[in-house]
Design an enzyme around this catalytic site. Sequence first.
Site, PDB file in Angstrom:
ATOM      1  N   GLU A 159       0.852  -1.292  -0.308  1.00 19.37           N
ATOM      2  CA  GLU A 159      -0.072  -0.185   0.031  1.00 19.37           C
ATOM      3  C   GLU A 159       0.411   1.330  -0.083  1.00 19.37           C
ATOM      4  O   GLU A 159       1.830   1.522   0.969  1.00 19.37           O
ATOM      5  CB  GLU A 159      -0.785   0.315   1.153  1.00 19.37           C
ATOM      6  CG  GLU A 159      -2.090  -1.132   1.748  1.00 19.37           C
ATOM      7  CD  GLU A 159      -2.529  -0.959   2.547  1.00 19.37           C
ATOM      8  OE1 GLU A 159      -3.324   0.420   2.663  1.00 19.37           O
ATOM      9  OE2 GLU A 159      -2.769  -1.902   3.607  1.00 19.37           O
ATOM     10  N   ARG A 217       5.008 -12.933  10.537  1.00 17.65           N
ATOM     11  CA  ARG A 217       5.672 -11.680  10.280  1.00 17.65           C
ATOM     12  C   ARG A 217       7.018 -11.965  11.420  1.00 17.65           C
ATOM     13  O   ARG A 217       7.012 -12.829  11.883  1.00 17.65           O
ATOM     14  CB  ARG A 217       5.274 -10.716  11.073  1.00 17.65           C
ATOM     15  CG  ARG A 217       4.185  -9.910  10.287  1.00 17.65           C
ATOM     16  CD  ARG A 217       3.559  -8.755  11.353  1.00 17.65           C
ATOM     17  NE  ARG A 217       2.745  -7.828  10.691  1.00 17.65           N
ATOM     18  CZ  ARG A 217       2.371  -7.189   9.572  1.00 17.65           C
ATOM     19  NH1 ARG A 217       3.183  -6.301   9.234  1.00 17.65           N
ATOM     20  NH2 ARG A 217       1.143  -6.482   9.164  1.00 17.65           N
ATOM     21  N   LYS A 224       3.671   0.743   9.927  1.00 19.04           N
ATOM     22  CA  LYS A 224       3.651   2.312   9.858  1.00 19.04           C
ATOM     23  C   LYS A 224       3.159   3.253  10.355  1.00 19.04           C
ATOM     24  O   LYS A 224       3.534   4.857  10.100  1.00 19.04           O
ATOM     25  CB  LYS A 224       3.219   2.119   7.415  1.00 19.04           C
ATOM     26  CG  LYS A 224       3.597   1.487   6.724  1.00 19.04           C
ATOM     27  CD  LYS A 224       2.820   1.053   5.493  1.00 19.04           C
ATOM     28  CE  LYS A 224       3.104   0.146   4.679  1.00 19.04           C
ATOM     29  NZ  LYS A 224       2.697   0.729   3.570  1.00 19.04           N
TER      30      LYS A 224
END
Length: 559
Positions: free
Chosen positions: A35, A262, A272
């Site tokens: 994104e 992760r 983020k």
Amino acid sequence: MSEDKRPNNFIEDIVEDDLKSGFSEDMLRFRFPPEPNGFLHIGHVSAICLNFGLGEKYNRPVNLRFDDTNPAKEEAKYVEAIKEDVIWLGYKWDNLCFSSDYFQELYDWAIQMIKDGKAYVDSQSSDEIAKQKGSPTEPGVNGPYRDRSVEENLLLFEGMKNGAYGESEHILRAKINMQSTNMLMRDPIMYRVVNLTHHRTGDLWKIYPMYDWTHGESDYIEQITHSFCTLEFLPHRELYDWFLDEVVETDKVRPKQREFARRNVSHTVTSKRKLQKLVEAGIVTGWDDPRMTTISGLRRRGYTSTAVKNFADSIGIGRRDNLVDMNHLEFHLRDDLNKAADRVMCVLDPIKLIITNYPEGKEEMLQAENNQEDESRGYREMPFSREIYIEREDYREEANKKFFRLKNGKEVRLKNAYIIKAEGCIKDADGNITEIHATYDPDSKSGTGTEASTRKVKGTLHWVSIAHSVPVEVRLYDRLFTIPSPDTDKEKDFMEFVNPDSLEVITAMAEPAMKNLQIGETVQFQRMGYFCVDLDTTPDKMVFNRTVTLRDTWAKLDA
């Protein structure tokens, strides 16, 4: 398909099992779908390497697709930064794609879903929807607009598209199952009104598709065979498949979503939102601050793509989230830089040393190897004179037997130069040492082959000639946070763990050859660590970032 010496990870096993079941290898296609709402960080590296690595393994295409469905947070600068990161890591994408490329097709499919009774416009407030949706332990209930007529839904949805309504008046929801045990299946939102300019489509659209509706359909449009994402998207898989059921044609490939864990890195954050907070609060200078574990920050600090990729490969692809020690990343960095970086001399905390029996006014050029690990990198000339700088910590008037540097009455070798013996020092009125006096052995010059030159002494010091030294700014970077996992304490804000000593700026004295280094080039300051020429460097001022110390200085602190 190329041979791979290491065992497959479970994601590769999934692909192999599909091939064994009759799926054609020629049909394989992968993608990396970031994104564009921030810079990529070390946590994204595993996903990049996984998807592009599969492309390399099977010699099949990999798309770089930007999931750009939220104009409130997305900017073109993030697109360019992400493209640069992927290129820096050494990968090439097949098609550069954007979810916004498919806005019309997604809209047309949504219209068909309304006509089929699979989607409806809901006019409740967000609070009303949340209450009506229930909880993980309580089923939801059907809302008052769930059975709107197809005609009314079409009319309202067209009005949403044309900007006739405000951002909170209507949404489009999929009609699935309000009693589902999976909260995501309780009539999820497909479209919302957003009156903002999109970084690519401008003001053409007033409605924007949600991630869950967009992602799988974009995979399908691009004919992606395997859609890999992190574990938090596991509950989304059911919805991913439900949406595909509404559009998939039997003669086309149906994408498959699978999840992996992760890999977070200690002493940093990878959210983020939290990285953005560090930038906005002025804790760091920007997304590419060398203390940030964004890919651009690592690159600016002096990390190599080889080290980052080796790190990602070493931690592998797993099924459980894991916190990886920063030392593991730095190990791979040191391993690569030890072979790749030239050695130079730079004194970080200089103190003057006078060789009293060296002729006044005399200067000579000495030969210094560029890299002891690689003779092919050759030699450079380094000026030597009567007055030099050494590190302040390398001299003591008196010291015990374990101090192998310079002390009164004892000898050390100056790297690539002569053996010297400390004779004493001069102090100021406060007792601070301002000048060291030493004598040298004229026959002990390195590389001459004389008996004196081969004499063994226990200490070797780096140095620079004062007359030829170049002042440089050195930024000594350290861990950004004081504890390994700053964002897992439920009682405290992660900002409370910011390391106040994560940056120290000093003026150091460097050998003149360092003026020839280019921005982005990383070298080893002998005995002091690896340093990179920062982009703030100008013709009048060189700036160096400490990339990593020669040894792990945090192991004892974390023990």
